[in-house]
Design an enzyme around this catalytic site. Sequence first.
Site, PDB file in Angstrom:
ATOM      1  N   GLU A 103     -29.226  12.016 -10.355  1.00 43.28           N
ATOM      2  CA  GLU A 103     -30.019  11.620 -11.516  1.00 43.28           C
ATOM      3  C   GLU A 103     -29.456  10.325 -12.086  1.00 43.28           C
ATOM      4  O   GLU A 103     -28.337  10.304 -12.616  1.00 43.28           O
ATOM      5  CB  GLU A 103     -30.021  12.698 -12.606  1.00 43.28           C
ATOM      6  CG  GLU A 103     -30.898  12.279 -13.785  1.00 43.28           C
ATOM      7  CD  GLU A 103     -30.900  13.263 -14.943  1.00 43.28           C
ATOM      8  OE1 GLU A 103     -31.962  13.436 -15.557  1.00 43.28           O
ATOM      9  OE2 GLU A 103     -29.833  13.844 -15.233  1.00 43.28           O
TER      10      GLU A 103
ATOM     11  N   HIS B   7     -36.594  18.224 -24.194  1.00 49.13           N
ATOM     12  CA  HIS B   7     -35.212  18.476 -24.591  1.00 49.13           C
ATOM     13  C   HIS B   7     -35.148  18.652 -26.104  1.00 49.13           C
ATOM     14  O   HIS B   7     -35.714  17.850 -26.848  1.00 49.13           O
ATOM     15  CB  HIS B   7     -34.299  17.315 -24.189  1.00 49.13           C
ATOM     16  CG  HIS B   7     -34.324  17.012 -22.716  1.00 49.13           C
ATOM     17  ND1 HIS B   7     -35.357  16.327 -22.135  1.00 49.13           N
ATOM     18  CD2 HIS B   7     -33.453  17.321 -21.726  1.00 49.13           C
ATOM     19  CE1 HIS B   7     -35.124  16.220 -20.834  1.00 49.13           C
ATOM     20  NE2 HIS B   7     -33.987  16.816 -20.564  1.00 49.13           N
TER      21      HIS B   7
ATOM     22  N   LYS C 119     -39.245  20.659 -16.592  1.00 51.51           N
ATOM     23  CA  LYS C 119     -37.843  20.741 -17.011  1.00 51.51           C
ATOM     24  C   LYS C 119     -37.767  20.987 -18.515  1.00 51.51           C
ATOM     25  O   LYS C 119     -38.357  20.245 -19.298  1.00 51.51           O
ATOM     26  CB  LYS C 119     -37.086  19.456 -16.680  1.00 51.51           C
ATOM     27  CG  LYS C 119     -35.609  19.545 -17.061  1.00 51.51           C
ATOM     28  CD  LYS C 119     -34.889  18.208 -16.973  1.00 51.51           C
ATOM     29  CE  LYS C 119     -33.444  18.376 -17.451  1.00 51.51           C
ATOM     30  NZ  LYS C 119     -32.789  17.071 -17.703  1.00 51.51           N
TER      31      LYS C 119
ATOM     32  N   ARG D  83     -27.316  28.170 -16.762  1.00 51.68           N
ATOM     33  CA  ARG D  83     -27.072  27.161 -15.725  1.00 51.68           C
ATOM     34  C   ARG D  83     -26.573  27.804 -14.432  1.00 51.68           C
ATOM     35  O   ARG D  83     -26.728  27.239 -13.354  1.00 51.68           O
ATOM     36  CB  ARG D  83     -26.050  26.138 -16.224  1.00 51.68           C
ATOM     37  CG  ARG D  83     -26.506  25.322 -17.427  1.00 51.68           C
ATOM     38  CD  ARG D  83     -25.433  24.313 -17.826  1.00 51.68           C
ATOM     39  NE  ARG D  83     -25.812  23.508 -18.977  1.00 51.68           N
ATOM     40  CZ  ARG D  83     -26.540  22.395 -18.927  1.00 51.68           C
ATOM     41  NH1 ARG D  83     -26.972  21.952 -17.758  1.00 51.68           N
ATOM     42  NH2 ARG D  83     -26.824  21.718 -20.024  1.00 51.68           N
TER      43      ARG D  83
ATOM     44  N   GLN E  76     -22.639  21.487 -19.572  1.00 55.48           N
ATOM     45  CA  GLN E  76     -22.667  21.313 -18.121  1.00 55.48           C
ATOM     46  C   GLN E  76     -21.370  21.801 -17.499  1.00 55.48           C
ATOM     47  O   GLN E  76     -20.290  21.581 -18.022  1.00 55.48           O
ATOM     48  CB  GLN E  76     -22.894  19.844 -17.756  1.00 55.48           C
ATOM     49  CG  GLN E  76     -24.335  19.408 -17.862  1.00 55.48           C
ATOM     50  CD  GLN E  76     -24.540  17.974 -17.415  1.00 55.48           C
ATOM     51  OE1 GLN E  76     -23.585  17.244 -17.188  1.00 55.48           O
ATOM     52  NE2 GLN E  76     -25.789  17.564 -17.307  1.00 55.48           N
TER      53      GLN E  76
END
Length: 226
Positions: free
Chosen positions: A30, A118, A143, A186, A209
């Site tokens: 990305e 988001h 997403k 995740r 993350q």
Amino acid sequence: MKIVAPVMPRNVEEAQSIDVSKYQDVNLIEWRADFLPKEDIVSVAPAIFEKFAGREIIFTLRTSREGGHITLSDQEYVDLIKEINAIYNPDYIDFEYFSHKAVFHEMLDFPNLVLSYHNFDETPENLMEAFSEMTKLAPRVVKIAVMPQSEQDVLDLMNYTRGFKTLNPEQEFATMSMGKLGRLSRLAGDVVGSSWTFVSLDQASAPGQVSLADMKRILHVLESED
């Protein structure tokens, strides 16, 4: 579940010095172009696409409206996306649907859209409606990344993903609940129907993350037959 890792150069020198060997265990790259000044994005693009030639690339221009590092008008946003697409034709293009809905009609002919939403503040009460509206548009990927305030928020995100994937098996989803509280989402994407998980290398591009090394270990355990 595919592993996505960001590249976030702040100038052409950083782009040229990217160590591509760090990305050998990553499925998708990305490019977070919003870490660059607007006027530098097109000039830095050759370094990114040459570095990762033969790899699948997501072009992402995350604006300040959705937690990014660049402020653009609707028209500036869509024009820059279209310029990069015309020259480099990235495998995926991220489009902030709810923040730039006014110019979404200009993207209708693009087959490689990642329609994204988001929310770094909360998991909104109308999350199911967001899932529904974006799924009806049938992009390459839906997403959704939201910030939980409770364990229930995390479970809601995962339950909605499972439900919409069950009803729309051909649609790809990439969903996550952010921060430490949402980390489970995740790791368990495969269980609920989320196709991508975003990891960090040197620097995280979003809260919560997991590092690439940790994600590889966790997925190995989860996917093991024993």
